[in-house]
Each structure stands twice: as C-alpha cells, then as structure tokens.
Scaffold this motif. Sequence first.
Motif, mmCIF file in Angstrom:
data_model
loop_
_atom_site.group_PDB
_atom_site.id
_atom_site.type_symbol
_atom_site.label_atom_id
_atom_site.label_comp_id
_atom_site.label_asym_id
_atom_site.label_seq_id
_atom_site.Cartn_x
_atom_site.Cartn_y
_atom_site.Cartn_z
ATOM 1 N N PRO A 159 0.805 -1.218 0.000
ATOM 2 C CA PRO A 159 0.000 0.000 0.000
ATOM 3 C C PRO A 159 0.844 1.276 0.000
ATOM 4 C CG PRO A 159 -0.094 -1.062 2.149
ATOM 5 C CD PRO A 159 0.662 -1.982 1.237
ATOM 6 N N GLY A 160 2.136 1.166 0.313
ATOM 7 C CA GLY A 160 3.002 2.339 0.398
ATOM 8 C C GLY A 160 2.985 2.904 1.804
ATOM 9 N N ILE A 161 3.903 3.843 2.059
ATOM 10 C CA ILE A 161 3.966 4.430 3.395
ATOM 11 C C ILE A 161 4.151 5.941 3.318
ATOM 12 C CG2 ILE A 161 4.846 2.332 4.473
ATOM 13 C CD1 ILE A 161 7.571 3.561 4.580
ATOM 14 N N ALA A 162 3.639 6.623 4.343
ATOM 15 C CA ALA A 162 3.740 8.082 4.438
ATOM 16 C C ALA A 162 5.089 8.468 5.025
ATOM 17 C CB ALA A 162 2.615 8.612 5.327
ATOM 18 N N SER A 163 5.572 9.658 4.674
ATOM 19 C CA SER A 163 6.890 10.109 5.150
ATOM 20 C C SER A 163 6.924 10.383 6.644
ATOM 21 C CB SER A 163 7.342 11.338 4.369
ATOM 22 O OG SER A 163 6.449 12.397 4.566
ATOM 23 N N SER A 164 5.790 10.419 7.302
ATOM 24 C CA SER A 164 5.768 10.644 8.751
ATOM 25 C C SER A 164 6.056 9.358 9.537
ATOM 26 C CB SER A 164 4.418 11.218 9.178
ATOM 27 O OG SER A 164 3.389 10.306 8.841
ATOM 28 N N THR A 165 6.132 8.236 8.860
ATOM 29 C CA THR A 165 6.395 6.948 9.495
ATOM 30 C C THR A 165 7.822 6.918 10.026
ATOM 31 O OG1 THR A 165 4.873 5.901 7.947
ATOM 32 C CG2 THR A 165 6.404 4.448 9.098
ATOM 33 N N THR A 166 8.005 6.309 11.198
ATOM 34 C CA THR A 166 9.352 6.176 11.761
ATOM 35 C C THR A 166 9.830 4.739 11.604
ATOM 36 O OG1 THR A 166 8.463 5.753 13.973
ATOM 37 C CG2 THR A 166 9.045 8.038 13.444
ATOM 38 N N ILE A 167 11.140 4.592 11.495
ATOM 39 C CA ILE A 167 11.759 3.283 11.276
ATOM 40 C C ILE A 167 12.413 2.828 12.568
ATOM 41 C CG2 ILE A 167 13.527 2.053 9.958
ATOM 42 C CD1 ILE A 167 13.040 4.422 7.861
ATOM 43 N N PHE A 168 12.137 1.596 12.937
ATOM 44 C CA PHE A 168 12.713 1.017 14.149
ATOM 45 C C PHE A 168 14.227 0.912 13.996
ATOM 46 C CE2 PHE A 168 13.912 -2.979 16.453
ATOM 47 C CZ PHE A 168 13.782 -2.465 17.735
ATOM 48 N N GLN A 169 14.945 1.484 14.966
ATOM 49 C CA GLN A 169 16.407 1.473 14.928
ATOM 50 C C GLN A 169 16.920 0.140 15.460
ATOM 51 O OE1 GLN A 169 18.215 4.529 17.331
ATOM 52 N NE2 GLN A 169 19.937 4.674 15.929
ATOM 53 N N GLU A 170 17.602 -0.594 14.611
ATOM 54 C CA GLU A 170 18.122 -1.906 14.981
ATOM 55 C C GLU A 170 19.642 -1.894 14.999
ATOM 56 O OE1 GLU A 170 16.177 -5.389 13.203
ATOM 57 O OE2 GLU A 170 15.058 -3.950 12.001
ATOM 58 N N ALA A 171 20.216 -2.949 15.569
ATOM 59 C CA ALA A 171 21.668 -3.108 15.544
ATOM 60 C C ALA A 171 22.118 -3.279 14.099
ATOM 61 C CB ALA A 171 22.081 -4.317 16.380
ATOM 62 N N LEU A 172 23.289 -2.764 13.778
ATOM 63 C CA LEU A 172 23.810 -2.883 12.417
ATOM 64 C C LEU A 172 24.144 -4.326 12.085
ATOM 65 C CD1 LEU A 172 26.173 0.211 12.212
ATOM 66 C CD2 LEU A 172 23.932 -0.082 11.160
ATOM 67 N N PRO A 173 23.978 -4.719 10.831
ATOM 68 C CA PRO A 173 24.353 -6.073 10.415
ATOM 69 C C PRO A 173 25.863 -6.284 10.592
ATOM 70 C CG PRO A 173 23.132 -4.935 8.679
ATOM 71 C CD PRO A 173 23.426 -3.938 9.736
ATOM 72 N N THR A 174 26.265 -7.522 10.784
ATOM 73 C CA THR A 174 27.687 -7.811 10.972
ATOM 74 C C THR A 174 28.444 -7.877 9.649
ATOM 75 O OG1 THR A 174 27.188 -10.169 11.049
ATOM 76 C CG2 THR A 174 27.356 -9.014 13.159
ATOM 77 N N SER A 175 27.801 -8.226 8.567
ATOM 78 C CA SER A 175 28.435 -8.281 7.252
ATOM 79 C C SER A 175 28.658 -6.852 6.743
ATOM 80 C CB SER A 175 27.534 -9.045 6.283
ATOM 81 O OG SER A 175 27.783 -8.675 4.954
ATOM 82 N N SER A 176 29.830 -6.573 6.218
ATOM 83 C CA SER A 176 30.100 -5.220 5.719
ATOM 84 C C SER A 176 29.212 -4.892 4.511
ATOM 85 C CB SER A 176 31.571 -5.043 5.375
ATOM 86 O OG SER A 176 31.931 -5.839 4.277
ATOM 87 N N THR A 177 28.936 -5.856 3.662
ATOM 88 C CA THR A 177 28.059 -5.640 2.507
ATOM 89 C C THR A 177 26.655 -5.287 2.975
ATOM 90 O OG1 THR A 177 29.354 -7.168 1.161
ATOM 91 C CG2 THR A 177 27.120 -6.686 0.409
ATOM 92 N N ALA A 178 26.140 -6.046 3.935
ATOM 93 C CA ALA A 178 24.796 -5.778 4.466
ATOM 94 C C ALA A 178 24.750 -4.429 5.172
ATOM 95 C CB ALA A 178 24.378 -6.893 5.418
ATOM 96 N N ALA A 179 25.798 -4.092 5.902
ATOM 97 C CA ALA A 179 25.852 -2.811 6.609
ATOM 98 C C ALA A 179 25.886 -1.645 5.618
ATOM 99 C CB ALA A 179 27.056 -2.766 7.535
ATOM 100 N N GLN A 180 26.652 -1.786 4.541
ATOM 101 C CA GLN A 180 26.709 -0.744 3.502
ATOM 102 C C GLN A 180 25.344 -0.556 2.857
ATOM 103 O OE1 GLN A 180 30.170 -2.388 1.226
ATOM 104 N NE2 GLN A 180 30.518 -0.234 0.804
ATOM 105 N N ALA A 181 24.690 -1.644 2.519
ATOM 106 C CA ALA A 181 23.383 -1.568 1.864
ATOM 107 C C ALA A 181 22.365 -0.913 2.790
ATOM 108 C CB ALA A 181 22.920 -2.961 1.440
ATOM 109 N N ARG A 182 22.338 -1.324 4.062
ATOM 110 C CA ARG A 182 21.385 -0.752 5.023
ATOM 111 C C ARG A 182 21.659 0.733 5.233
ATOM 112 N NH1 ARG A 182 19.405 0.519 9.900
ATOM 113 N NH2 ARG A 182 17.489 -0.497 10.561
#
Length: 176
Positions: free
Chosen positions: A31-54
């Motif tokens: 359905p899409g999301i509004a810009s007022s939505t907040t994103i849950f802050q999680e621990a960074l991924p351990t893989s450098s590739t995954a961390a770069q992408a995130r």
Amino acid sequence: MGSRLLLSSILMLGLAACAGPVETRVNSAGPGIASSTTIFQEALPTSSTAAQARAAVITLLTEKGYRETQAGDVQLHVAFAERDAAISVKTKSGDAVADIAAAKAHKPLQSCADREMRLAVTLTRITDGIELYRGTASEYHCKAQMVEVLPALVTAALADLSQPKGAYKITRQGLE
C-alpha cells in the motif's frame, strides 16, 4: 602517426564497451507508506556488505523525511545479493515453471561475465506485521562493483515508496 590513431581507436572502443546504458529492473508492491512513518532502529548487520546496503537505504529514507528511532513504527529489512547472470533462478508450482531471475546471454565482444546485483527493501508495520512496502531493483554488470552500483539500486528500489507501481524498467548511463 597511423599507429597512434589505431591505438587510440582500440582504446576508445575498449572504454566504450564498459560504459553505456544500464537497465534497472524495478518491482514495488504494497500500500506504500507516508513520510511521517518512523523506522525502528536496529543493531547494524555484521556483514560489511549488508551494513553498507542498510546505511545507503537509511540515508535515502532520511533525505525523504523518514526518521530512525528506538520506538519506530516499521521494521526495515534490506538485502543485497550478487549472482552469476548466466544462471537462471526458477520456481515451480505444479506443472507451471516461472523465472524469478532469467539468465542473461553474454554480449558479443564482452570481456567478462555479467553478474546480477539485486537490492531488496521491505518495510513492515510492527504492530500487525503488515508489509507496507517491498521494493527491489536489479542490474546486470560486467565490471562495476557493488559500491558503484548501490546508490542507483537504492534510488530505484525506493523511488515509489508512497505509491508502489509494480514492475517496470528504467535506463541510466553507467559502468557495465
């Protein structure tokens, strides 16, 4: 003089084979999301590739007005994958076989094998588990590396965050 011209021509042809139009395959749903939505802050991924992408996804979301907080409304999942483009990925349901990712034919005069780079971004509402947005972007590349391709994939995967458009293709200039 003639040998310099010949050498220059060969060099230019070699460079032209690497740079050119790059096709980005995009697919978005939800359905899409509004810009007022907040994103849950999680621990960074351990893989450098995954961390770069995130990190690249978070940067673009922040530019679009989203905020990452300890008590976010949605959970963000980011996945980056790279595969040999000569390999197809298929699914089978009963007798029906469908391509998830079709194999790409090698181009004439191409000096190396293509790889498919794919970014998938999913935003899921935490309170009820509903997937609000899923965007994927993928491209074939012969010489380009992830760090060169990632910004374009992030932009394409999140282009229609508020109103997903389904499957479509865009073309840009870049390193193949």
